[in-house]
Design a protein around this motif. Structure first.
Motif, mmCIF file in Angstrom:
data_model
loop_
_atom_site.group_PDB
_atom_site.id
_atom_site.type_symbol
_atom_site.label_atom_id
_atom_site.label_comp_id
_atom_site.label_asym_id
_atom_site.label_seq_id
_atom_site.Cartn_x
_atom_site.Cartn_y
_atom_site.Cartn_z
ATOM 1 N N HIS A 140 -4.294 -0.281 8.566
ATOM 2 C CA HIS A 140 -5.268 0.609 7.934
ATOM 3 C C HIS A 140 -4.589 1.656 7.040
ATOM 4 N N HIS A 141 -3.466 2.166 7.508
ATOM 5 C CA HIS A 141 -2.710 3.189 6.770
ATOM 6 C C HIS A 141 -1.429 2.565 6.213
ATOM 7 N N PRO A 142 -0.900 3.112 5.100
ATOM 8 C CA PRO A 142 -1.489 4.151 4.249
ATOM 9 C C PRO A 142 -2.632 3.584 3.414
ATOM 10 N N GLN A 143 -3.477 4.473 2.908
ATOM 11 C CA GLN A 143 -4.611 4.055 2.105
ATOM 12 C C GLN A 143 -4.837 5.062 0.987
ATOM 13 N N LEU A 144 -5.640 4.651 0.011
ATOM 14 C CA LEU A 144 -5.959 5.554 -1.090
ATOM 15 C C LEU A 144 -7.031 6.564 -0.719
ATOM 16 N N LYS A 145 -7.867 6.229 0.253
ATOM 17 C CA LYS A 145 -8.916 7.162 0.665
ATOM 18 C C LYS A 145 -8.287 8.437 1.215
ATOM 19 N N ASN A 146 -9.016 9.527 1.028
ATOM 20 C CA ASN A 146 -8.541 10.852 1.455
ATOM 21 C C ASN A 146 -7.313 11.306 0.681
ATOM 22 N N ASN A 147 -7.082 10.695 -0.458
ATOM 23 C CA ASN A 147 -5.998 11.085 -1.347
ATOM 24 C C ASN A 147 -6.570 12.101 -2.334
ATOM 25 N N SER A 148 -5.994 13.288 -2.370
ATOM 26 C CA SER A 148 -6.568 14.354 -3.189
ATOM 27 C C SER A 148 -6.480 14.079 -4.681
ATOM 28 N N SER A 149 -5.710 13.073 -5.094
ATOM 29 C CA SER A 149 -5.707 12.697 -6.513
ATOM 30 C C SER A 149 -7.093 12.278 -6.982
ATOM 31 N N ARG A 184 0.832 -1.212 0.000
ATOM 32 C CA ARG A 184 0.000 0.000 0.000
ATOM 33 C C ARG A 184 0.864 1.259 0.000
ATOM 34 N N ALA A 185 2.010 1.217 0.672
ATOM 35 C CA ALA A 185 2.911 2.381 0.681
ATOM 36 C C ALA A 185 3.488 2.625 -0.717
ATOM 37 N N LEU A 186 3.808 1.565 -1.440
ATOM 38 C CA LEU A 186 4.302 1.712 -2.812
ATOM 39 C C LEU A 186 3.247 2.381 -3.683
ATOM 40 N N ILE A 187 2.012 1.946 -3.537
ATOM 41 C CA ILE A 187 0.928 2.517 -4.335
ATOM 42 C C ILE A 187 0.676 3.968 -3.937
ATOM 43 N N ARG A 188 0.635 4.234 -2.642
ATOM 44 C CA ARG A 188 0.369 5.606 -2.183
ATOM 45 C C ARG A 188 1.493 6.546 -2.609
ATOM 46 N N GLU A 189 2.729 6.078 -2.591
ATOM 47 C CA GLU A 189 3.841 6.941 -2.963
ATOM 48 C C GLU A 189 3.865 7.223 -4.463
ATOM 49 N N ILE A 190 3.460 6.249 -5.293
ATOM 50 C CA ILE A 190 3.458 6.535 -6.726
ATOM 51 C C ILE A 190 2.374 7.553 -7.051
ATOM 52 N N PHE A 191 1.255 7.537 -6.341
ATOM 53 C CA PHE A 191 0.229 8.563 -6.526
ATOM 54 C C PHE A 191 0.795 9.946 -6.195
ATOM 55 N N ARG A 192 1.683 10.001 -5.194
ATOM 56 C CA ARG A 192 2.280 11.283 -4.840
ATOM 57 C C ARG A 192 3.397 11.672 -5.798
ATOM 58 N N TRP A 193 4.278 10.736 -6.076
ATOM 59 C CA TRP A 193 5.493 11.024 -6.852
ATOM 60 C C TRP A 193 5.187 11.282 -8.329
ATOM 61 N N ARG A 194 4.277 10.500 -8.894
ATOM 62 C CA ARG A 194 3.881 10.656 -10.294
ATOM 63 C C ARG A 194 2.353 10.589 -10.366
ATOM 64 N N SER A 195 1.715 11.663 -9.920
ATOM 65 C CA SER A 195 0.258 11.689 -9.886
ATOM 66 C C SER A 195 -0.331 11.461 -11.273
ATOM 67 N N PRO A 196 -1.369 10.621 -11.385
ATOM 68 C CA PRO A 196 -2.016 10.447 -12.692
ATOM 69 C C PRO A 196 -2.770 11.693 -13.144
ATOM 70 N N VAL A 197 -3.039 12.624 -12.216
ATOM 71 C CA VAL A 197 -3.748 13.868 -12.561
ATOM 72 C C VAL A 197 -2.963 15.059 -12.001
ATOM 73 N N PRO A 198 -1.805 15.388 -12.577
ATOM 74 C CA PRO A 198 -0.954 16.431 -12.003
ATOM 75 C C PRO A 198 -1.612 17.810 -11.969
ATOM 76 N N PHE A 199 -2.526 18.082 -12.908
ATOM 77 C CA PHE A 199 -3.245 19.354 -12.886
ATOM 78 C C PHE A 199 -4.365 19.347 -11.839
ATOM 79 N N GLY A 200 -4.786 18.158 -11.389
ATOM 80 C CA GLY A 200 -6.071 18.045 -10.719
ATOM 81 C C GLY A 200 -7.165 18.169 -11.774
ATOM 82 N N VAL A 201 -8.382 17.785 -11.434
ATOM 83 C CA VAL A 201 -9.498 17.959 -12.374
ATOM 84 C C VAL A 201 -10.044 19.367 -12.174
#
Length: 513
Positions: A425-434, A348-365
């Motif tokens: 429980h942590h880290p998790q994808l929930k509450n991730n602003s991506s 889960r930490a690997l997944i959460r960190e890739i969302f941070r390091w290389r966000s799939p939505v760098p602009f945000g929606v």
């Protein structure tokens, strides 16, 4: 004066009208008393700061502007006023606490029809009664999905994916997209096939193309106003878009019709289509588009961060090893399952960190402001496009020390500000602003966690991901750090790497089940 008189009245008239239009379109409106404009680059007349945007990775320029002008600033891009937000607090204040004003969506000229109101693409709809109806319907479908059924489908498609991945590692991105498309299409219509999964991905990529800044109609929005009677050969972009929406409609409605026929014969398992028949709040067309849109989101968007993680695991083999050790300890010689999620904090930490390091939505929606607002003394005009910049917020050094580097330990080590307990429980994808803010947050967070963990844990359990060796030189081919696509949802461009089996017995197990 003599020079002016030398021009014909028609030329003078056109010149006067042009100057007047430029003045009306680009003059700065008078501010209410006691407020000030947001800081930001001045830009040039008509174009604003468009010339400052690079051809690739333009989100990095957005990030640079926030570093120069502050956590909330403003930039003019042609006729659009864009508000850039680089602070989670500001994003919370505007997009969550003032969601009623900030939940609009922009109009994309490249899309045939008005995507903000026609109900075909829920994430692109502006805040209105129809959007609320479709959103409530979507929430019912996502909440009705049995966890065990999703886990089963995700496991089945992941087995197929891993076997193909070992045969064709260079196409890991395409294979991941089809894996995620196979999962979502099975959940949507109770079954899938390689052809259906491929078509699901194709609809996703088609929509991404027309909502990207690269689409010619989005660059030149006046093209949308060309009359329909103009010959097709003079507007090939319109012909292409009509073809896209026609194929998309035929595919989604065709799959729905086949699923309904199976349901009437009492065949098939759970599906979003089956559940949709129980709901009377939407018309049949709205249901078909909503279920289709859910498959679209859950294919490319689901696969994008995993594609980034494949590259990261190759670049950082020490973290690949840590993930493998954890999966081996928990799962042994059986394939990982969704039931293992709580026991896999490193995964889960690997997944959460890739969302941070290389966000799939760098602009945000992007959100659109539906009425004038004042925030901390700054005036924000109605119609402004608001970007909650993931590429900026995920690089806040106070929250993410050494932000430019891939550091999964920040989610596992109490010395880091992002660490939270318990690790079951942590880290998790929930509450991730991506996944969005406020009323526009994605509804599929539980779905995403199961799919991501199943695919990532199974890759770690079965494969070694390593750099490819150049046959001519015998040296490893170095991987690019930031070679990503230019779309709104970004993903790594094709990258040369090698993927080998960790244990032939495990590969045989995947093949035999």
């Amino acid at each position: 004066m003599a020079l002016l008189l030398s021009f014909s009245p028609a030329v003078l008239g056109i010149a006067v009208v042009a100057v007047l239009l430029i003045f009306l379109l680009f003059r700065k409106p008078k501010l209410p008393p006691g407020v000030k404009r947001l800081p930001g680059p001045k830009g040039i007349p008509i174009l604003g700061s468009v010339p400052d945007l690079p051809a690739k990775h333009s989100w990095l320029q957005f990030y640079a502007w926030t570093k120069q002008y502050g956590p909330i600033c403003q930039v003019q891009l042609g006729p659009d006023t864009c508000v850039l937000v680089a602070s989670p607090k500001v994003a919370e204040d505007l997009l969550v606490k003032r969601a009623a004003k900030y939940s609009g969506r922009v109009h994309f000229p490249a899309i045939w029809g008005d995507c903000a109101t026609d109900g075909h693409y829920l994430p692109l709809m502006t805040n209105c009664a129809d959007q609320k109806r479709i959103k409530n319907f979507t929430r019912k479908l996502t909440s009705s999905l049995p966890r065990a059924h999703l886990s089963k489908v995700a496991s089945e498609q992941t087995k197929i994916f891993v076997l193909k991945l070992l045969e064709d590692p260079l196409n890991f991105g395409t294979l991941l997209e089809r894996c995620c498309g196979g999962i979502s299409s099975t959940i949507a219509w109770d079954r899938t096939s390689p052809e259906v999964a491929k078509a699901t991905v194709s609809t996703s990529l088609g929509l991404l193309e027309v909502i990207s800044p690269e689409a010619i109609q989005n660059k030149l929005p006046f093209l949308e106003k060309i009359p329909l009677w103009v010959p097709d050969f003079l507007q090939p972009w319109r012909v292409k878009e009509i073809g896209r929406v026609t194929r998309e409609r035929d595919f989604w409605f065709g799959q729905r019709a086949q699923a309904r026929a199976r349901i009437e014969e009492e065949k098939g398992e759970y599906s979003w289509t089956r559940e949709s028949l129980k709901d009377g709040t939407l018309e049949e067309e709205e249901k078909a588009y909503t279920v289709g849109m859910m498959t679209l989101i859950a294919s490319v968007l689901e696969s994008s961060p995993i594609q980034g993680l494949v590259v990261a695991l190759c670049m950082f083999p020490e973290w690949q090893k840590r993930g493998q050790e954890e999966v081996d300890l928990v799962c042994g010689d059986r394939m990982p399952m969704a039931e293992d999620i709580q026991k896999l904090p490193v995964v889960r930490a690997l997944i959460r960190e890739i969302f941070r390091w290389r966000s799939p939505v760098p602009f945000g929606v992007p959100h659109m402001l539906t009425e004038d607002d004042i925030y901390e003394g700054y005036h924000i005009a109605k119609g402004s496009v608001v970007f909650a910049l993931e590429c900026a917020m995920s690089r806040d050094e106070a929250l993410y020390p050494d932000a430019e580097n891939f550091r999964p330990e920040r989610w596992l080590d109490p010395l880091y500000p992002t660490y939270k307990e318990p690790l079951t429980h942590h880290p998790q994808l929930k509450n991730n602003s991506s996944f969005g803010w406020g009323k526009r947050q994605c509804l599929g967070l539980d779905y995403s966690e199961i799919v991501h963990v199943t695919i990532v844990a199974t890759m770690l359990w079965s494969c070694n991901i390593q750099k490819k060796v150049d046959e001519k030189t015998g040296l490893e081919i170095e991987l690019p750090w930031m070679d990503y696509s230019p779309f709104v949802i970004v993903k790594p461009n094709p990258t040369p790497l090698d993927i080998k089996p960790r244990d032939e017995r495990r590969i045989k197990l995947l093949s035999s089940v």
